[in-house]
Scaffold this active site. Structure first.
Site, PDB file in Angstrom:
ATOM      1  N   GLN A 172     -20.980  23.548  13.543  1.00  0.00           N
ATOM      2  CA  GLN A 172     -21.284  22.614  14.631  1.00  0.00           C
ATOM      3  C   GLN A 172     -22.591  22.998  15.318  1.00  0.00           C
ATOM      4  O   GLN A 172     -22.620  23.834  16.211  1.00  0.00           O
ATOM      5  CB  GLN A 172     -20.141  22.566  15.646  1.00  0.00           C
ATOM      6  CG  GLN A 172     -20.374  21.487  16.673  1.00  0.00           C
ATOM      7  CD  GLN A 172     -19.123  21.136  17.420  1.00  0.00           C
ATOM      8  OE1 GLN A 172     -18.033  21.581  17.145  1.00  0.00           O
ATOM      9  NE2 GLN A 172     -19.294  20.283  18.413  1.00  0.00           N
ATOM     10  N   PHE A 173     -23.677  22.345  14.887  1.00  0.00           N
ATOM     11  CA  PHE A 173     -24.999  22.652  15.430  1.00  0.00           C
ATOM     12  C   PHE A 173     -25.106  22.335  16.917  1.00  0.00           C
ATOM     13  O   PHE A 173     -25.910  22.929  17.631  1.00  0.00           O
ATOM     14  CB  PHE A 173     -26.096  21.925  14.642  1.00  0.00           C
ATOM     15  CG  PHE A 173     -26.193  20.453  14.912  1.00  0.00           C
ATOM     16  CD1 PHE A 173     -27.052  19.961  15.876  1.00  0.00           C
ATOM     17  CD2 PHE A 173     -25.421  19.547  14.188  1.00  0.00           C
ATOM     18  CE1 PHE A 173     -27.153  18.601  16.119  1.00  0.00           C
ATOM     19  CE2 PHE A 173     -25.508  18.192  14.428  1.00  0.00           C
ATOM     20  CZ  PHE A 173     -26.373  17.715  15.393  1.00  0.00           C
ATOM     21  N   THR A 174     -24.264  21.435  17.433  1.00  0.00           N
ATOM     22  CA  THR A 174     -24.369  21.043  18.843  1.00  0.00           C
ATOM     23  C   THR A 174     -23.998  22.172  19.798  1.00  0.00           C
ATOM     24  O   THR A 174     -24.254  22.068  20.997  1.00  0.00           O
ATOM     25  CB  THR A 174     -23.508  19.803  19.144  1.00  0.00           C
ATOM     26  OG1 THR A 174     -22.148  20.090  18.852  1.00  0.00           O
ATOM     27  CG2 THR A 174     -23.986  18.600  18.334  1.00  0.00           C
TER      28      THR A 174
END
Length: 150
Positions: free
Chosen positions: A78-80
C-alpha cells in the site's frame, strides 16, 4: 518501510470480483515501501510483526503472538502509507517507491515473513485495484515505521 498491522477475525482480498486471499484469525498487514528501505528494514520489521504479542491468552490479556496462536496472515502492498499531507488537500506520494524498487522489496518482505512464521502467507497483488475486507478484532491496529524503531 511502514506497516499497518490489524488483528482480524477474518480478512480477504478481492481483485476483479475474484477472492485472491482469505484468512480467519490472524493479521492483515498493509506495507508501504520507500526508496531508502533495505533488507535490514525487512528483517527487523518481519520479526517485530511475527512476534507482536497482540492476541489474548486464557486470561484475556494480550500476551500471545501470531506465531503462538498459529494464526494466518495477508500482506498487501500500500503505497498510500507514504502520503504527504502537509501542503494542500491532495496527498503527495513522492516518498513512495516506484514499482522497480518496491516490487523486489515487497517480494523479499513476503519471503522473510514466511521464514519468520514458518509457513506460507497470503498476499494481495502489487499494483492491482484491490478490495480489502476485514473484521478488525478488538479493534487492534498497530502502526510501525522502520525509520522510527522505538
Amino acid at each position: 518501510m511502514k506497516a499497518v498491522i490489524q488483528r482480524v477475525s477474518e480478512s480477504s482480498v478481492t481483485i476483479n470480483s475474484e477472492i485472491v486471499a482469505q484468512i480467519q484469525q490472524g493479521l492483515l498487514v498493509l506495507v508501504g515501501i520507500e526508496d531508502s528501505d533495505n533488507q535490514e528494514d525487512i528483517v527487523w520489521l518481519t520479526s517485530k510483526i511475527a512476534n507482536l504479542r497482540i492476541f489474548e491468552d486464557e486470561s484475556e490479556v494480550m500476551n500471545l503472538s501470531l506465531k503462538d496462536i498459529d494464526g494466518e496472515m495477508i500482506v498487501v502492498s500500500q503505497f498510500t502509507l507514504h502520503a504527504l499531507t502537509k501542503k494542500g488537500n491532495r496527498p503527495s506520494y513522492i516518498k513512495a517507491s516506484k514499482p522497480e524498487i518496491a516490487i523486489p522489496l515487497y517480494e523479499s518482505f513476503v519471503q522473510q515473513m514466511e521464514i519468520e512464521l514458518g509457513k506460507k502467507i497470503q498476499t494481495g497483488q502489487f499494483g492491482a485495484d484491490m478490495k480489502v475486507g476485514l473484521v478488525n478484532d478488538g479493534p487492534v491496529t498497530i502502526i510501525i515505521d522502520t525509520k522510527n524503531k522505538e
